[in-house]
Structure formats: structure tokens, C-alpha cells
Design a protein around this motif. Structure first.
Motif, PDB file in Angstrom:
ATOM      1  N   LEU A 178      50.169   4.946 -31.509  1.00 30.46           N
ATOM      2  CA  LEU A 178      51.501   5.486 -31.386  1.00 30.46           C
ATOM      3  C   LEU A 178      52.503   4.366 -31.640  1.00 30.46           C
ATOM      4  N   ARG A 179      52.109   2.946 -31.168  1.00 28.92           N
ATOM      5  CA  ARG A 179      53.119   1.908 -31.576  1.00 28.92           C
ATOM      6  C   ARG A 179      53.001   1.650 -33.423  1.00 28.92           C
ATOM      7  N   SER A 180      51.904   1.876 -33.833  1.00 27.96           N
ATOM      8  CA  SER A 180      51.959   1.595 -35.279  1.00 27.96           C
ATOM      9  C   SER A 180      52.576   2.852 -36.045  1.00 27.96           C
ATOM     10  N   ILE A 181      53.087   4.028 -35.534  1.00 25.60           N
ATOM     11  CA  ILE A 181      53.445   4.804 -36.246  1.00 25.60           C
ATOM     12  C   ILE A 181      55.030   5.349 -35.916  1.00 25.60           C
ATOM     13  N   THR A 182      55.286   4.495 -34.612  1.00 27.48           N
ATOM     14  CA  THR A 182      56.620   4.533 -34.161  1.00 27.48           C
ATOM     15  C   THR A 182      57.762   4.323 -35.163  1.00 27.48           C
ATOM     16  N   LEU A 183      57.766   3.144 -35.688  1.00 28.84           N
ATOM     17  CA  LEU A 183      58.707   2.587 -36.615  1.00 28.84           C
ATOM     18  C   LEU A 183      58.744   3.356 -37.885  1.00 28.84           C
ATOM     19  N   PRO A 184      57.705   3.789 -38.693  1.00 28.66           N
ATOM     20  CA  PRO A 184      57.669   4.424 -39.756  1.00 28.66           C
ATOM     21  C   PRO A 184      58.072   5.947 -39.479  1.00 28.66           C
ATOM     22  N   SER A 185      57.867   6.500 -38.299  1.00 29.68           N
ATOM     23  CA  SER A 185      58.375   7.639 -38.185  1.00 29.68           C
ATOM     24  C   SER A 185      59.854   7.760 -38.006  1.00 29.68           C
TER      25      SER A 185
END
Length: 313
Positions: A178-185
């Protein structure tokens, strides 16, 4: 309803076949001889000819197409010209990464776009409505890579809330994923949120001023029930924009994946384009078109449920 579903399925299959066949010939026409990209400009003519024979590029183009197409319909896209690994396996490893980011961005666009669009439509000319118009101009003007870099500087480097780059599989850690896809999303979703909200705002405002809404108010229906009726009539245009947004986000994921160093189909597309790896590009094209067909089919089903008149089209 069954006839409507069959028509949409047939049109989706036709679209898939036409785009797939066209992509094969366009890719070969655009790239031409891929051996310089695969071997380097210093390769000798004999080495290039040997590679062409190994890859089957010395055969007529129609023969190459039928060989590729007959395997592709069974899900076999061949092997990469760069590392000779099965393309289906390479794409299968990267699709979950891209879908994680794109689906999360689409969900953010749907939820936030719904809230902002309805709130703006209920009070046209208000503060939120003016902010929405301002945001629509600003966010469409900002390039995706710049937004991604700003998010990295603020939330990854300064605040250290999220990782700057990299991807964590949900099998390893759900929280890390979740932390790794938050900013890209978020980087993908910002302009999509404004697009969905603006479309929903316009539709909500238009429907709210129709005669049947005035009749509902005269009958004493609550604001909540009236909002539900208005939203249902205003939703088709917003749903169409949301489906187009999902398709657009698949393309926009290339830039975001490069900035955040995500091992998705975007980075695979970029690396395959640099060296002219046509089988990889064709496999990615087929997978992307399949997603487009599925999304359009689901959109048609939803629109047919919301508005029965669509089924007769």
C-alpha cells in the motif's frame, strides 16, 4: 438484454482483432530492421543476418504474421528478442504492478470525483465550484512526471511517509504494498479526479434543473432522495469519462512507473521500444486492448442497467 450483451461482445472481439492485426504490421513498418538495436551499431552485417534468420525475419511478412497470430490467440506471444524469455511470463509478472496503481487511481478518481462533483453541482458558483474550475486548468497543464517528482520530494524525502521508489509485492507485505503504490496512484489520479468531478458536476447541474426534479421537490421528497434520482440520471456521462480515464491511466502509467521505478508494463514498454523488441510490444498491445474491451463491456452493462434506452442502440 441478452441481444445487447451479445452485440457488445461481438463488437469487442472485432475491435481486438482489428487493433491486434493492425499493430503487427504497423510495428514492423515503424521499426523496420531491429537488429541494430538488439546487437548494437557495431555489429557486422553477417551477425545481423544470422540474427534475422534466427528470429525468422527473413520470411515473408504475412508468414510471420500468421505464425505469430496463430500462437497469440492461444495466449502464447512467443519469446523476447532481447533475452529469449517467454513473453507471457514477463507480462504476467508486471501486469499486477500496473493494475495495482491504475485501479487504485481509478478508485480515487471515482470516489473523490463523486463527492466533489455532487457538492459542486448542488452549489454552482460556490467556493468549491470555483476551486474545481481552477484545479481543472492547473492540473491539466502540469506534466505527470513533474507532479510525481513533487510528491516524491514532499512525502517521500521531506516527510518520509512513503518510499520514493520501488515496489513491494502484497505477498511480502500488504502495508508495504500500500505504501509503495500510494504516491504513484495519487500522481495518476489527480487530473482524473478533476475530470470526473467536472463531468459529474455539469451533469448534476443540468439534471437538477429539469422539470421532473421540480416535481419531486413539490411532492415533498427529501433532499437525499432527490439527490439519488438526479445522480442516477447524471451518472452515464461520468461513468463514460471514468472508463476513458482508466484507459488513459494505462498509458499514463508509463511515465509514473519510470519516475517511481515500478516494474510494471510501462517500464517494460519503454525498454522494449528502445531496442525494437516487437514481440514484447505486440504482447503488451494485446493485453492492453483486452483491458480496454473488458472495461468498455462493463461500462455498456452498467449504462444499460442505468438507462434501459441504451440497450436499443
Amino acid at each position: 438484454m441478452l441481444t445487447f450483451i451479445v452485440r457488445r461482445l461481438v463488437s469487442g472481439i472485432v475491435l481486438l482483432l482489428v487493433v491486434t492485426c493492425g499493430s503487427f504490421f504497423l510495428a514492423h513498418l515503424a521499426i523496420g530492421d531491429p537488429t541494430p538495436g538488439l546487437l548494437g551499431n557495431s555489429a557486422k552485417p553477417a551477425q545481423r543476418q544470422a540474427l534475422r534468420e534466427k528470429l525468422g525475419l527473413d520470411r515473408p511478412l504475412l508468414v510471420q504474421f500468421w505464425d505469430w497470430f496463430s500462437h497469440a490467440v492461444r495466449g502464447d506471444f512467443g519469446t523476447s528478442w532481447r533475452n529469449f524469455q517467454p513473453i507471457s511470463e514477463q507480462i504476467g509478472l508486471r501486469v499486477p504492478v500496473t493494475l495495482s496503481v491504475v485501479l487504485t487511481a481509478t478508485l480515487l478518481a471515482a470516489l473523490l470525483g463523486l463527492v466533489i462533483g455532487v457538492a459542486s453541482g448542488r452549489r454552482p458558483g460556490g467556493i468549491l465550484d470555483r476551486c474545481l474550475k481552477f484545479a481543472s486548468v492547473v492540473l491539466f497543464a502540469l506534466p505527470g512526471f513533474w507532479v510525481s517528482l513533487v510528491l516524491i520530494m514532499w512525502f517521500a524525502i521531506q516527510l518520509r511517509w512513503f518510499p520514493a521508489v520501488g515496489y513491494v509485492s502484497p505477498d511480502e507485505s500488504v502495508l508495504g504494498w500500500l505504501r509503495s503504490i500510494t504516491l504513484p496512484s495519487i500522481a495518476l489520479a489527480l487530473s482524473a479526479i478533476v475530470m470526473v468531478a467536472e463531468q459529474l458536476r455539469n451533469g448534476f447541474f443540468e439534471v437538477a434543473n429539469q422539470d421532473f426534479v421540480r416535481t419531486l421537490r413539490a411532492r415533498g421528497l427529501s433532499t437525499r432522495r432527490i439527490t439519488v434520482h438526479v445522480l442516477r440520471n447524471a451518472s452515464p456521462a461520468a461513468l463514460t469519462v471514468l472508463a476513458l480515464t482508466f484507459v488513459g491511466l494505462l498509458g499514463g502509467a508509463i511515465v509514473v512507473e519510470l519516475v517511481f521505478n515500478l516494474p510494471g508494463i510501462g517500464t517494460l514498454t519503454q525498454s522494449a521500444s528502445q531496442i525494437g523488441d516487437i514481440p514484447i510490444l505486440l504482447g503488451l498491445t494485446v493485453v492492453t486492448i483486452v483491458f480496454v474491451v473488458i472495461v468498455n463491456f462493463l461500462l455498456d452493462l452498467v449504462l444499460g442497467w442505468v438507462n434501459p434506452k441504451v440497450r436499443d442502440q
